[in-house]
Design an enzyme around this catalytic site. Structure first.
Site, PDB file in Angstrom:
ATOM      1  N   GLY A 264     -80.601  15.410  36.335  1.00 42.84           N
ATOM      2  CA  GLY A 264     -80.972  16.798  36.033  1.00 42.84           C
ATOM      3  C   GLY A 264     -82.193  17.162  36.858  1.00 42.84           C
ATOM      4  O   GLY A 264     -82.429  16.590  37.925  1.00 42.84           O
ATOM      5  N   ARG A 265     -82.991  18.095  36.325  1.00 37.44           N
ATOM      6  CA  ARG A 265     -84.150  18.570  37.101  1.00 37.44           C
ATOM      7  C   ARG A 265     -85.124  17.447  37.420  1.00 37.44           C
ATOM      8  O   ARG A 265     -85.560  17.285  38.563  1.00 37.44           O
ATOM      9  CB  ARG A 265     -84.899  19.630  36.314  1.00 37.44           C
ATOM     10  CG  ARG A 265     -84.105  20.865  35.996  1.00 37.44           C
ATOM     11  CD  ARG A 265     -84.953  21.772  35.116  1.00 37.44           C
ATOM     12  NE  ARG A 265     -84.215  22.918  34.646  1.00 37.44           N
ATOM     13  CZ  ARG A 265     -83.418  22.899  33.571  1.00 37.44           C
ATOM     14  NH1 ARG A 265     -83.260  21.794  32.863  1.00 37.44           N
ATOM     15  NH2 ARG A 265     -82.777  23.986  33.206  1.00 37.44           N
ATOM     16  N   ILE A 266     -85.498  16.677  36.383  1.00 35.61           N
ATOM     17  CA  ILE A 266     -86.516  15.637  36.601  1.00 35.61           C
ATOM     18  C   ILE A 266     -85.920  14.486  37.425  1.00 35.61           C
ATOM     19  O   ILE A 266     -86.559  13.987  38.359  1.00 35.61           O
ATOM     20  CB  ILE A 266     -87.095  15.147  35.255  1.00 35.61           C
ATOM     21  CG1 ILE A 266     -87.785  16.313  34.535  1.00 35.61           C
ATOM     22  CG2 ILE A 266     -88.090  14.006  35.475  1.00 35.61           C
ATOM     23  CD1 ILE A 266     -88.205  16.016  33.098  1.00 35.61           C
TER      24      ILE A 266
ATOM     25  N   SER B 153     -74.535  10.162  36.227  1.00 38.30           N
ATOM     26  CA  SER B 153     -74.798  11.416  35.532  1.00 38.30           C
ATOM     27  C   SER B 153     -73.491  11.989  35.032  1.00 38.30           C
ATOM     28  O   SER B 153     -72.435  11.738  35.632  1.00 38.30           O
ATOM     29  CB  SER B 153     -75.445  12.397  36.522  1.00 38.30           C
ATOM     30  OG  SER B 153     -76.377  13.218  35.876  1.00 38.30           O
TER      31      SER B 153
ATOM     32  N   SER C 172     -72.534  15.059  35.193  1.00 35.96           N
ATOM     33  CA  SER C 172     -71.950  15.963  36.190  1.00 35.96           C
ATOM     34  C   SER C 172     -72.244  15.464  37.592  1.00 35.96           C
ATOM     35  O   SER C 172     -73.342  14.978  37.871  1.00 35.96           O
ATOM     36  CB  SER C 172     -72.560  17.365  36.077  1.00 35.96           C
ATOM     37  OG  SER C 172     -72.670  17.736  34.741  1.00 35.96           O
TER      38      SER C 172
ATOM     39  N   ALA D 265     -88.188   9.264  29.765  1.00 38.58           N
ATOM     40  CA  ALA D 265     -87.349  10.256  29.073  1.00 38.58           C
ATOM     41  C   ALA D 265     -87.588  10.179  27.555  1.00 38.58           C
ATOM     42  O   ALA D 265     -88.440  10.914  27.032  1.00 38.58           O
ATOM     43  CB  ALA D 265     -85.897  10.023  29.437  1.00 38.58           C
ATOM     44  N   ARG D 266     -86.861   9.294  26.882  1.00 40.22           N
ATOM     45  CA  ARG D 266     -87.063   9.092  25.453  1.00 40.22           C
ATOM     46  C   ARG D 266     -86.937   7.601  25.146  1.00 40.22           C
ATOM     47  O   ARG D 266     -86.000   6.939  25.613  1.00 40.22           O
ATOM     48  CB  ARG D 266     -86.028   9.875  24.633  1.00 40.22           C
ATOM     49  CG  ARG D 266     -86.317  11.381  24.534  1.00 40.22           C
ATOM     50  CD  ARG D 266     -87.558  11.679  23.700  1.00 40.22           C
ATOM     51  NE  ARG D 266     -87.809  13.105  23.594  1.00 40.22           N
ATOM     52  CZ  ARG D 266     -88.605  13.806  24.407  1.00 40.22           C
ATOM     53  NH1 ARG D 266     -89.236  13.219  25.408  1.00 40.22           N
ATOM     54  NH2 ARG D 266     -88.785  15.106  24.214  1.00 40.22           N
TER      55      ARG D 266
ATOM     56  N   GLU E 277     -92.464   5.628  18.555  1.00 40.38           N
ATOM     57  CA  GLU E 277     -93.798   6.193  18.807  1.00 40.38           C
ATOM     58  C   GLU E 277     -94.442   6.625  17.499  1.00 40.38           C
ATOM     59  O   GLU E 277     -93.759   7.178  16.636  1.00 40.38           O
ATOM     60  CB  GLU E 277     -93.665   7.396  19.748  1.00 40.38           C
ATOM     61  CG  GLU E 277     -93.176   6.970  21.118  1.00 40.38           C
ATOM     62  CD  GLU E 277     -93.046   8.126  22.101  1.00 40.38           C
ATOM     63  OE1 GLU E 277     -93.479   9.251  21.804  1.00 40.38           O
ATOM     64  OE2 GLU E 277     -92.501   7.882  23.185  1.00 40.38           O
TER      65      GLU E 277
ATOM     66  N   HIS F 210     -96.851   8.275  26.393  1.00 40.30           N
ATOM     67  CA  HIS F 210     -96.071   9.514  26.495  1.00 40.30           C
ATOM     68  C   HIS F 210     -96.883  10.645  27.148  1.00 40.30           C
ATOM     69  O   HIS F 210     -97.142  11.678  26.514  1.00 40.30           O
ATOM     70  CB  HIS F 210     -95.553   9.926  25.109  1.00 40.30           C
ATOM     71  CG  HIS F 210     -94.325  10.803  25.179  1.00 40.30           C
ATOM     72  ND1 HIS F 210     -93.362  10.808  24.212  1.00 40.30           N
ATOM     73  CD2 HIS F 210     -93.917  11.712  26.111  1.00 40.30           C
ATOM     74  CE1 HIS F 210     -92.419  11.694  24.519  1.00 40.30           C
ATOM     75  NE2 HIS F 210     -92.734  12.256  25.682  1.00 40.30           N
TER      76      HIS F 210
ATOM     77  N   GLY G   9     -96.070  11.946  30.347  1.00 35.80           N
ATOM     78  CA  GLY G   9     -95.328  12.437  31.520  1.00 35.80           C
ATOM     79  C   GLY G   9     -95.708  13.838  31.952  1.00 35.80           C
ATOM     80  O   GLY G   9     -95.879  14.114  33.140  1.00 35.80           O
TER      81      GLY G   9
HETATM   82  C1  DGY Z   1     -90.816  16.603  26.949  1.00 36.86           C
HETATM   83  O1  DGY Z   1     -91.167  17.723  27.311  1.00 36.86           O
HETATM   84  O2  DGY Z   1     -89.713  16.383  26.466  1.00 36.86           O
HETATM   85  C2  DGY Z   1     -91.791  15.491  27.164  1.00 36.86           C
HETATM   86  O3  DGY Z   1     -91.410  14.324  26.575  1.00 36.86           O
HETATM   87  C3  DGY Z   1     -93.197  15.891  26.784  1.00 36.86           C
HETATM   88  O4  DGY Z   1     -93.591  16.846  27.690  1.00 36.86           O
END
Ligand code: DGY
Length: 327
Positions: free
Chosen positions: A161-163, A182, A184, A242-243, A272, A290, A292
């Protein structure tokens, strides 16, 4: 037109940690009440729940069925994050509540931080920093703190995706080949970056660096489990911005201790704010809390996005930044 009496005006509850400035966009349209913590949110809902039309929250606030049920006039949940796994989307949809997030504005900050982690693990920056400060450094040595070269290697992006795209572009600047897994296909980007779309197992198997840029869903929870980690090369680096729950941390700790992986850079964690003790003790990890998107400019822009979505929906317009639909 006559201004509405204060008590008739829509009420919007916004997390007090979200920067103030952009919220002035709501002036004249709604009353804004800020809450500093879950207790204060609870109190505001108990006192004024039926009047609440908008909610601006950070990713640590779970917006679930029970919370939504207490806000019968709610029209929008504006998440101060690009990831929106803290919101029960089906429950919001059932109630006709719009859910918005903050895409685009945090892409560069997060991609930069991803690369900071990749480089920190590959070049053993934490160990090097400790040695430089220790008073024990005996001077330059040909075999001191040898790291892993990235140029000419392969970067696997999970979720283009974007990131993911921004991380891939930076990877090209570091002289890396890009492969991706991915949902897509991105044929134009494939041509531009000379990138290849692979099956997950293959992407994990060829990569020097695997970087995760997926949303957290039922499908991606523990995507990187013991079995998949075993597909990675023993000299590879895993990075997650990401997560946390996308990686099975117990399995990752086993893989690192067993020498199945060179190292891991984690900005996000499974539980977390707890950090897995074996990952914290490992010399092969770089762990961040966390951060980012944590730049002053990005966090300000995220607040602008929250404000513009609240403003639009309370003003009767469609939200500019709805979360993507299913599929
Ligand atoms: C988000 O935006 O999902 C990040 O984890 C925190 O900016």
């Amino acid at each position: 037109m006559e201004a509405r009496a204060r008590s008739d005006r829509p009420l919007v509850l916004v997390d007090a940690a979200i920067p103030d400035g952009p919220l002035t966009a709501l002036d004249g349209l709604a009353d804004v009440a800020r809450f500093a913590d879950a207790e204060e949110l609870e109190r505001l809902i108990a006192e004024r729940g039926p009047r609440v039309r908008g909610l601006g929250v950070q990713l640590t606030t779970a917006v679930d069925e029970a919370l939504l049920a207490r806000l019968p006039a709610l029209e929008i949940v504006a998440d101060y994050a690009v990831g929106y796994d803290n919101v029960d989307l089906p429950a919001a949809a059932r109630r006709g509540v719009a859910v918005t997030h903050t895409p685009d504005v945090l892409t560069d900050a997060t991609a930069d931080l991803t690369w900071a982690l990749i480089l920190a693990v590959a070049r053993r920056l934490l160990e090097a920093d400790r040695l430089a400060r220790s008073g024990q450094w005996a001077g330059w040595h040909p075999r001191q703190l040898l790291g892993r070269e990235l140029t000419g290697g392969t970067l696997a992006i999970l979720g283009l995706g974007r990131i993911g795209e921004a991380v891939a572009r930076r990877g090209r600047a570091f002289g890396m080949r890009v492969v991706y897994w991915s949902r897509s296909a991105r044929p134009a980007l494939e041509r531009e970056l000379e990138a290849r779309r692979l099956e997950l197992r293959e992407a994990l198997g060829v990569a020097d660096v695997v970087s995760i840029h997926l949303p957290l869903t039922d499908e991606t929870r523990h995507l990187l489990d013991a079995q998949r980690l075993a597909h990675m090369r023993s000299d590879a680096i895993l990075v997650n911005t990401a997560r946390g729950p996308i990686v099975d941390e117990e399995a990752l700790a086993d893989a690192l201790e067993g020498g199945q992986l060179l190292g891991a850079g984690l900005d996000v964690h499974e539980r977390e704010p707890d950090v897995h003790p074996r990952l914290a003790a490992s010399p092969r990890t770089v762990l961040l809390p966390h951060v980012g998107s944590a730049t002053v400019a990005t966090r300000e822009r995220m607040a602008e996005v929250v404000a513009r979505n609240l403003r639009a929906v309370i003003g009767g317009e469609p939200p500019p930044d709805p979360v993507p639909g299913p599929g």
